[in-house]
Enzyme design. Sequence first.
Site, PDB file in Angstrom:
ATOM      1  CB  THR A   1      26.453 -34.455  25.377  1.00 18.40           C
ATOM      2  OG1 THR A   1      27.456 -33.483  25.559  1.00 18.40           O
ATOM      3  CG2 THR A   1      25.718 -34.512  26.710  1.00 18.40           C
TER       4      THR A   1
ATOM      5  N   GLY B   1      23.761 -23.276  29.875  1.00 18.59           N
ATOM      6  CA  GLY B   1      23.883 -24.344  29.044  1.00 18.59           C
ATOM      7  C   GLY B   1      22.582 -25.018  28.476  1.00 18.59           C
TER       8      GLY B   1
ATOM      9  CD  GLU C   1      24.252 -26.688  21.055  1.00 14.26           C
ATOM     10  OE1 GLU C   1      25.708 -26.123  21.087  1.00 14.26           O
ATOM     11  OE2 GLU C   1      23.784 -27.719  21.529  1.00 14.26           O
TER      12      GLU C   1
ATOM     13  CE  LYS D   1      14.325 -31.759  17.727  1.00 13.80           C
ATOM     14  NZ  LYS D   1      14.407 -31.035  18.638  1.00 13.80           N
TER      15      LYS D   1
HETATM   16  N1  HSE Z   1      18.510 -28.510  20.799  1.00 12.28           N
HETATM   17  C1  HSE Z   1      17.182 -29.104  20.606  1.00 12.28           C
HETATM   18  C2  HSE Z   1      16.240 -28.618  21.666  1.00 12.28           C
HETATM   19  C3  HSE Z   1      17.689 -30.571  21.027  1.00 12.28           C
HETATM   20  O1  HSE Z   1      16.788 -27.702  22.234  1.00 12.28           O
HETATM   21  O2  HSE Z   1      15.175 -29.167  21.762  1.00 12.28           O
HETATM   22  C4  HSE Z   1      18.188 -31.767  19.882  1.00 12.28           C
HETATM   23  O3  HSE Z   1      17.306 -31.446  18.779  1.00 12.28           O
END
Ligand code: HSE
Length: 431
Positions: free
Chosen positions: A13, A187, A190, A205
């Site tokens: 993506t 969507g 996941e 993060k």
């Molecule tokens: N899955 C993460 C979020 C984005 O929902 O912010 C990628 O780190």
Amino acid sequence: MKEIGVGLLGFGTIGAGVVDILQNGGELLAERAGLKLTLRRIADIDIKTDRGVPVDPALLTTDAESVIADPGVDVIVELIGGTTIAKTLICKSIAAGKPVVTANKALLAEHGAEIWALAAQKDVDVSFEAAVCGGIPLIRALREGLVANRIASIVGILNGTCNYILTRMERDRLAFDTVLKQAQESGYAEADPSLDIDGIDTAHKATILASLAYGFQVPMGAVHTEGIRGLAPIDIEYALDLGYRIKLLAVIRAMDGEVAVHVHPTLIALDHLLASVGDVFNAVLIDGERTGPTLYYGKGAGRYPTASAVVGDVVDLARNLAFESPRRVPVGIRPDRHGRVREMGGVVMRHYLRVSLLDKPGVFGQLGTVLGKHGVSIASVLQKEVRADAYVPVVIVTHRAAEKNIQSAIDEIDATDITGSPTVRIRIEDF
Ligand code: HSE
């Protein structure tokens, strides 16, 4: 005009977004960067699926190593993800002297020390703006704009999926499982949502931000991590009654020579700026010694916000190559520096406790006695009248107390026969 060749590893993506920007935004980039970026090779294990972006089939290969070895490729973009193949390929690129752009937060959080040491040894740039909060130029702010500041704290909403779920639970009065299912269908989450909802993505993060802010690789294992799985709507309601909203926060704070790094659902006052950050948006409040609080807001995920961050890094590294200034901006995470991460037990915050309390005379006194015994002082109490139930929810907001005291108080309360189910505890961030 100088020309820099780009090799892309991972045509998913985000990769398709990068290809689109490079192919269709070339003129603007060339004008701004003072050089021409040319996409030379794209590697993926699947080169048959249509990614929605037209590409010359001659660019595609399943052999990632051949992209790194290609003499026409100067900068490598790693968008494969994961901590195995991606790590090998990044290390090979660095060893080959080719700068790397990556969005791989798990890799940098878990193996950053190794990557930074190799990059320093080979004098090669590794850039990672897209690894934290997608389109928000947060890494650049920490590495460059805020370089004159010691960082007092970084507090942020770093995961869009969790923020979306919490926003919907509150706005539509829905249960966690219902919103998660809808988020998966549309969507926003996941199929396997664990990385997001269990707080791991936020912790990755937070690890990167804390490492950058304090100059040493914070071990991912030292980050206390709780997610939002199973958060009860009743706590969202009680929090609102008390003037708070629940967010999944990453809290990073300098404390007496140590740094506290923790991730958990958190009550924040409704009138705080972060409380108004809804849906999939991310926001990060960085408190610098010289700047005071600075706030960064935007989309932390999605094809184009993330690809924008990747291309920003590509331009930066291409300029470093074209104008012969490798490692112009050092990463700032020193492989030889070690710092201390505060044990969670020593973190001091206020707390929200929801106790399922036996509805009998005298039990309130017992509860207060246990809290007092562990040095936990009550700031406010909320009990709504509930008829014909053996146990009633009693919500207590505490004054500031160390985590270890709160935990031992909760353990003792839950071991008595005055509670009907385990006490729910949610921390409160006072900024
Ligand atoms: N899955 C993460 C979020 C984005 O929902 O912010 C990628 O780190």
